[in-house]
Design an enzyme around this catalytic site. Sequence first.
Site, PDB file in Angstrom:
ATOM      1  N   TYR C 145       0.845  -1.203   0.000  1.00 28.02           N
ATOM      2  CA  TYR C 145       0.000   0.000   0.000  1.00 28.02           C
ATOM      3  C   TYR C 145       0.874   1.243   0.000  1.00 28.02           C
ATOM      4  O   TYR C 145       1.964   1.238   0.546  1.00 28.02           O
ATOM      5  CB  TYR C 145      -0.957   0.012   1.191  1.00 28.02           C
ATOM      6  CG  TYR C 145      -0.301   0.028   2.544  1.00 28.02           C
ATOM      7  CD1 TYR C 145       0.059  -1.163   3.175  1.00 28.02           C
ATOM      8  CD2 TYR C 145      -0.050   1.219   3.222  1.00 28.02           C
ATOM      9  CE1 TYR C 145       0.661  -1.167   4.430  1.00 28.02           C
ATOM     10  CE2 TYR C 145       0.542   1.223   4.483  1.00 28.02           C
ATOM     11  CZ  TYR C 145       0.903   0.031   5.073  1.00 28.02           C
ATOM     12  OH  TYR C 145       1.504   0.036   6.304  1.00 28.02           O
ATOM     13  N   MET C 147       1.339   5.431   0.925  1.00 24.52           N
ATOM     14  CA  MET C 147       0.874   6.339   1.985  1.00 24.52           C
ATOM     15  C   MET C 147       1.499   7.733   1.859  1.00 24.52           C
ATOM     16  O   MET C 147       2.535   7.912   1.223  1.00 24.52           O
ATOM     17  CB  MET C 147       1.175   5.761   3.356  1.00 24.52           C
ATOM     18  CG  MET C 147       2.644   5.512   3.611  1.00 24.52           C
ATOM     19  SD  MET C 147       2.940   5.147   5.371  1.00 24.52           S
ATOM     20  CE  MET C 147       2.499   6.725   6.089  1.00 24.52           C
ATOM     21  N   ARG C 149       2.165  11.457   4.311  1.00 22.99           N
ATOM     22  CA  ARG C 149       2.066  12.124   5.601  1.00 22.99           C
ATOM     23  C   ARG C 149       1.124  13.309   5.412  1.00 22.99           C
ATOM     24  O   ARG C 149       1.249  14.044   4.410  1.00 22.99           O
ATOM     25  CB  ARG C 149       3.447  12.595   6.080  1.00 22.99           C
ATOM     26  CG  ARG C 149       4.375  11.474   6.512  1.00 22.99           C
ATOM     27  CD  ARG C 149       3.988  10.895   7.862  1.00 22.99           C
ATOM     28  NE  ARG C 149       4.640   9.592   8.084  1.00 22.99           N
ATOM     29  CZ  ARG C 149       4.013   8.547   8.600  1.00 22.99           C
ATOM     30  NH1 ARG C 149       2.755   8.620   8.965  1.00 22.99           N
ATOM     31  NH2 ARG C 149       4.652   7.419   8.763  1.00 22.99           N
ATOM     32  N   HIS C 172       6.739   4.518  16.708  1.00 25.56           N
ATOM     33  CA  HIS C 172       6.114   3.696  15.677  1.00 25.56           C
ATOM     34  C   HIS C 172       6.956   2.442  15.424  1.00 25.56           C
ATOM     35  O   HIS C 172       6.427   1.339  15.270  1.00 25.56           O
ATOM     36  CB  HIS C 172       6.016   4.538  14.405  1.00 25.56           C
ATOM     37  CG  HIS C 172       5.022   4.060  13.402  1.00 25.56           C
ATOM     38  ND1 HIS C 172       3.736   3.691  13.716  1.00 25.56           N
ATOM     39  CD2 HIS C 172       5.117   3.919  12.049  1.00 25.56           C
ATOM     40  CE1 HIS C 172       3.094   3.347  12.616  1.00 25.56           C
ATOM     41  NE2 HIS C 172       3.914   3.462  11.599  1.00 25.56           N
TER      42      HIS C 172
END
Lengths: 249, 249, 249, 249, 249
Positions: C145, C147, C149, C172
């Site tokens: 996938y 992504m 920010r 994280h």
Amino acid sequence: MVEAVETMDGWYSLHDLRTIDWSSWKLASEAERKEAIDSLDQLIAKWETVEEAGNGSQVLHKVVGQKADLIFMFLRPTMEELSDMETELNKSKMGEFLLPAHSYVSVVELSKYRPAKDGVDPETLPETQKRLKPILPKWEHICFYPMDRRRSGEENWYTLEKDVRAKMLYEHSKTGRKYAGKVSQVITGSIGLDDWEWGVTLFAHEPLQFKKIVYEMRFDEVSSRYGEFGEFFVGNLLPREDIPKYLEV
Amino acid sequence: MVEAVETMDGWYSLHDLRTIDWSSWKLASEAERKEAIDSLDQLIAKWETVEEAGNGSQVLHKVVGQKADLIFMFLRPTMEELSDMETELNKSKMGEFLLPAHSYVSVVELSKYRPAKDGVDPETLPETQKRLKPILPKWEHICFYPMDRRRSGEENWYTLEKDVRAKMLYEHSKTGRKYAGKVSQVITGSIGLDDWEWGVTLFAHEPLQFKKIVYEMRFDEVSSRYGEFGEFFVGNLLPREDIPKYLEV
Amino acid sequence: MVEAVETMDGWYSLHDLRTIDWSSWKLASEAERKEAIDSLDQLIAKWETVEEAGNGSQVLHKVVGQKADLIFMFLRPTMEELSDMETELNKSKMGEFLLPAHSYVSVVELSKYRPAKDGVDPETLPETQKRLKPILPKWEHICFYPMDRRRSGEENWYTLEKDVRAKMLYEHSKTGRKYAGKVSQVITGSIGLDDWEWGVTLFAHEPLQFKKIVYEMRFDEVSSRYGEFGEFFVGNLLPREDIPKYLEV
Amino acid sequence: MVEAVETMDGWYSLHDLRTIDWSSWKLASEAERKEAIDSLDQLIAKWETVEEAGNGSQVLHKVVGQKADLIFMFLRPTMEELSDMETELNKSKMGEFLLPAHSYVSVVELSKYRPAKDGVDPETLPETQKRLKPILPKWEHICFYPMDRRRSGEENWYTLEKDVRAKMLYEHSKTGRKYAGKVSQVITGSIGLDDWEWGVTLFAHEPLQFKKIVYEMRFDEVSSRYGEFGEFFVGNLLPREDIPKYLEV
Amino acid sequence: MVEAVETMDGWYSLHDLRTIDWSSWKLASEAERKEAIDSLDQLIAKWETVEEAGNGSQVLHKVVGQKADLIFMFLRPTMEELSDMETELNKSKMGEFLLPAHSYVSVVELSKYRPAKDGVDPETLPETQKRLKPILPKWEHICFYPMDRRRSGEENWYTLEKDVRAKMLYEHSKTGRKYAGKVSQVITGSIGLDDWEWGVTLFAHEPLQFKKIVYEMRFDEVSSRYGEFGEFFVGNLLPREDIPKYLEV
């Protein structure tokens, strides 16, 4: 209190939009085209019998612009009947020349925002039943669009008190009433049935009235702050007897 | 505390939606169509054996409107089995007349928001296992839609304390429980597996109940402020024995 | 200070997703299908030689659901090699049966948020080089996938101080480390190369782990407030020797 | 003061992206393919003459990934010439194997944020004219993306004072200058001409520089708070003499 | 007061964009192509008669870029006539080579923000009638785009007082007037008729003027804070007599 309003629900509704495959249509033989037109005519004849018996209603318009060529609006007591109508059309000879363009599934809906008068359940009234199971007007023009109530930050319809919503809708209905005789409206609910929360179908004798009513209504708080609108489709009535001429090539 | 809730996960799920290529179907010979129908019938027969052995479940409905014609919902213990079922369908004779319309990959999910009773891990309970590996009800109507929890500014599900989320979900479940017997629900998780975070599959005897439950739930805070919804698909049950009639042209 | 972090960059990456045109595949002769399978097998054999020589890596999975049938992930030292691989596949006999479904262009990336230890440039370390030019694990399942920010109002990753970002990313990474041995991750940067800012490719032995890790991570502030996610693709490993069986019709 | 900055405008620009129909290409006869390659070669030869005469410029790259196979960037003094080039390509033998993939219409643009030096209109300077009518570098890699300046709530580029915008753009240009020799940039304006406000075309010897510059620039306030970005396309130079090899099947 | 402004409405409008199927066009015989060109020529000849009689207007341009090849703009007193023109084009021989690319339905609109002078209804004035039923200029370039007025949070056009809106629009019109002779503008309203609220059609002798006017206007508060814009289409005039040359292959 923040609570759902009760709804009264009538016939199920399918808006079925198709694009004519003009290239295939012109390549077809005269005999095939005749067979196709006849097949559509027979379907409509059958559907008209249902309407005459008060078991449903439908209307057919030509869509202006390239979003589709035809818009069928079907109303029937059950979802199975709608599915059957769609399948029948797909299987018909005419269906071979119709490309899917758009569809919308919903159910005729009235809301019970106002208290019952004298304790009478409004759903039992003949005029309510007539609105829940309406015979669609065969007016010259149709306008269809789906809509949501906004749910974002400070503008969230679903966190408003019921009487606040009722008041806004009442004001909105007064704008609508100015168009009596010029615009006829059918509201269908589609939460849980299709991608938007409601479908709005308008009929008019003059398409300018679609612009006038939707524009004026957009200034009502219920629309300006709480309305989200989808695609708009407009069309001109296509009476059964005009179909052969429309399809003549 | 802001932390993920633990989930219990059961069978993997594939919603597989197909559009029938009616033009090709009508052009095919009677023999080809028979071969195709037989191929689908044999696949379903095989799948039913799996379901009878408690190793999976599936259901097939006709989709209303143009988003698709058929919706298969497949549940299996492994992702490999789902992939095999999809491939089998693609390779089958029937597959030659089915166009891909939509799909959704997820896994049956229950969350452990509530504390274990008497120290018993709920995942070990037979009733939990039955919900994680459910035999799908063969009810007349299906409704499927994906959803997210909102993450925007003040309305961010993922920055809420776990007990705040638990409380909202508990209130939500009370709305759901009012529809016991009318609506049966399967929740599948799809974070990391497909484009939305969850899939919701509802079954009902009457499609109006889909509208009623989703509408009423939309006023629950968990939906009104934290729910984002995708496309809705509704369908009517297509029992195995009705397939030949449905496909008859 | 609000400033870009320095990155270390390794091999260029191309995710290349294809849908099999099953109708054409079945219409092809046995000989053509054999030729096609052979052509793919030879390409893979050639690519494997490159991997064995440490000059690149690749992996092939079957995608679950209708987004695609196959996902190739290619890593190579130059963009020209990626382009050549894509073109080779397009020109191959197998290519005649593969429809483009999706693609993603990026480059393996590590960030230098943490200060160099003892003044040693981390990019010079063998373990860093191994992570920048990784041999992709041939694990059973893949998840890909893209992504971004977030850059909106109060939630703007790109206006945060570098040490604030570093701290969130460090937290994280601790969530990620819990999945050691269960999930293997390759981060590729795509700002300036494709539509999202990063690509995330996960490998697992059990697809449930994709859901578990992505779900748990979504509660980390870096995701809950600063993550925007695109389409998710999941697949099951397709070893070279299983291709003929997979394509057998 | 909140006012538009004056722009200096040069050649009109058309980015024309095409996907090769490899199936048709392989089905074509050797003679047809030769005719097609020759037709493209002749067009490019003609276009090169125009470039040599200083009346326009163009460049051709192979796109990496499935968004397209080829990206032509055309610059010409008039929109009519761009339209003619596009039509010529459509009508050419090669055009029969090229599917439209994407396009972008704009015009080379420089802004006059800085005051004229010594009262000299910068537009009259030879170096300005060279930047407005640039001969595109034949560097190994291209990157193209469109962008907007944000107009939302507190982050609205178009309600900022002109000198505030000028200052941010000046800071931004300093980031850009760090990449001198590594990245060459052409800005084209497209407000009123295409869907985004500007097009950015970058050329580099190494594609990693696209990521580095766009990433670093994203932390400049003008991008982090006021930039909205569209699709990114990257490609590898396809010199005229390499076309036959690229198309060889 | 927050209220809709009254509008004056003229001819209905259809923007009809088509892509030429160049592959089919080249495969057609010389005779078929001639028949197709003649069919278009005859339609245009018929439409020109209508324009000469003052009963409508139309114009045809070649679109630059891949969004379409041709843009027809049709104005007629009724929606039925627009529908007929679209159908005629679909049924024509030329129609066999034209693929639908985009369309837009609207109606020429002027608003009554300013009070009537000396009590004269402006709609009765000859100059108003000329603007409501305009003969479209046959200028070299066209630009078409749809737009909305923003309805979000603090920036909601539909919750502004009428005189506040009037003032902003008046300022906006002053920007427009600077382009007199360079840009000619037709505003069409489409609330209730198509997906955006208004269509803007600009004509110019030089396409750079489209960029200049739209860019300058974007700094007017009515645009910077209240304007949302859709796709932009630009084209070069295609006079009737140039069609054969344009289509020559």
